[in-house]
Design a protein around this motif. Sequence first.
Motif, PDB file in Angstrom:
ATOM      1  N   ARG A 270      82.691  59.852  43.992  1.00  0.00           N
ATOM      2  CA  ARG A 270      82.107  58.507  44.080  1.00  0.00           C
ATOM      3  C   ARG A 270      82.720  57.577  43.038  1.00  0.00           C
ATOM      4  NH1 ARG A 270      75.760  57.544  44.803  1.00  0.00           N
ATOM      5  NH2 ARG A 270      76.350  57.577  46.994  1.00  0.00           N
ATOM      6  N   THR A 271      83.058  58.113  41.852  1.00  0.00           N
ATOM      7  CA  THR A 271      83.676  57.273  40.825  1.00  0.00           C
ATOM      8  C   THR A 271      85.067  56.792  41.264  1.00  0.00           C
ATOM      9  OG1 THR A 271      84.771  59.053  39.583  1.00  0.00           O
ATOM     10  CG2 THR A 271      82.481  58.510  38.971  1.00  0.00           C
TER      11      THR A 271
ATOM     12  N   LEU B  30      82.889  58.543  49.538  1.00  0.00           N
ATOM     13  CA  LEU B  30      81.553  58.989  49.920  1.00  0.00           C
ATOM     14  C   LEU B  30      81.664  60.405  50.459  1.00  0.00           C
ATOM     15  CD1 LEU B  30      80.304  55.810  51.815  1.00  0.00           C
ATOM     16  CD2 LEU B  30      79.769  56.500  49.470  1.00  0.00           C
ATOM     17  N   THR B  31      80.621  61.209  50.272  1.00  0.00           N
ATOM     18  CA  THR B  31      80.628  62.595  50.738  1.00  0.00           C
ATOM     19  C   THR B  31      79.518  62.787  51.757  1.00  0.00           C
ATOM     20  OG1 THR B  31      81.460  63.307  48.587  1.00  0.00           O
ATOM     21  CG2 THR B  31      80.548  65.009  50.027  1.00  0.00           C
TER      22      THR B  31
ATOM     23  N   GLY C 159      85.576  55.961  44.459  1.00  0.00           N
ATOM     24  CA  GLY C 159      85.341  55.142  45.642  1.00  0.00           C
ATOM     25  C   GLY C 159      85.094  55.913  46.926  1.00  0.00           C
TER      26      GLY C 159
ATOM     27  N   ASN D  86      74.288  62.210  45.433  1.00  0.00           N
ATOM     28  CA  ASN D  86      75.681  61.903  45.745  1.00  0.00           C
ATOM     29  C   ASN D  86      76.127  62.435  47.098  1.00  0.00           C
ATOM     30  OD1 ASN D  86      76.437  60.600  43.142  1.00  0.00           O
ATOM     31  ND2 ASN D  86      75.709  62.572  42.395  1.00  0.00           N
TER      32      ASN D  86
ATOM     33  N   ALA E  24      80.815  65.502  44.378  1.00  0.00           N
ATOM     34  CA  ALA E  24      80.658  64.226  45.070  1.00  0.00           C
ATOM     35  C   ALA E  24      80.430  63.094  44.074  1.00  0.00           C
ATOM     36  CB  ALA E  24      79.496  64.306  46.058  1.00  0.00           C
ATOM     37  N   ALA E  25      79.778  63.389  42.946  1.00  0.00           N
ATOM     38  CA  ALA E  25      79.581  62.366  41.908  1.00  0.00           C
ATOM     39  C   ALA E  25      80.934  61.917  41.369  1.00  0.00           C
ATOM     40  CB  ALA E  25      78.697  62.907  40.789  1.00  0.00           C
TER      41      ALA E  25
ATOM     42  N   ASP F 102      77.215  68.379  44.971  1.00  0.00           N
ATOM     43  CA  ASP F 102      76.731  67.085  44.488  1.00  0.00           C
ATOM     44  C   ASP F 102      77.499  66.654  43.239  1.00  0.00           C
ATOM     45  OD1 ASP F 102      74.694  64.906  44.790  1.00  0.00           O
ATOM     46  OD2 ASP F 102      74.136  65.605  42.782  1.00  0.00           O
TER      47      ASP F 102
END
Length: 86
Positions: free
Chosen positions: A15-16, A20-21, A18, A39, A11-12, A8
């Motif tokens: 995500r920054t 997705l996990t 762009g 996330n 994945a965070a 997670d």
Amino acid sequence: TLTYGQLDTAAAYARTKGALTFVAAGNGNSRQDLGDYPNLIFVAGTDMNDGRWTSSISLGSTWGPFVDLSAPAQNILIADPTLSSG
């Protein structure tokens, strides 16, 4: 082996950037409550009738409140002719 918490966190960061996990919910054929991992997108499997996927060998899609979406998991066509579909 990564924990869901470590995944997670990674994945965070993704995500920054762009991304997705997506994470498979699992094949435990049981209800689980993995907790809150904001996330991670957990995906359960469905059968040909859009129900929860199960197989003839006591496997099946794990389900529970952590699952974010479901996708087909039975009789999937694959591009590699040396592998079988399931």
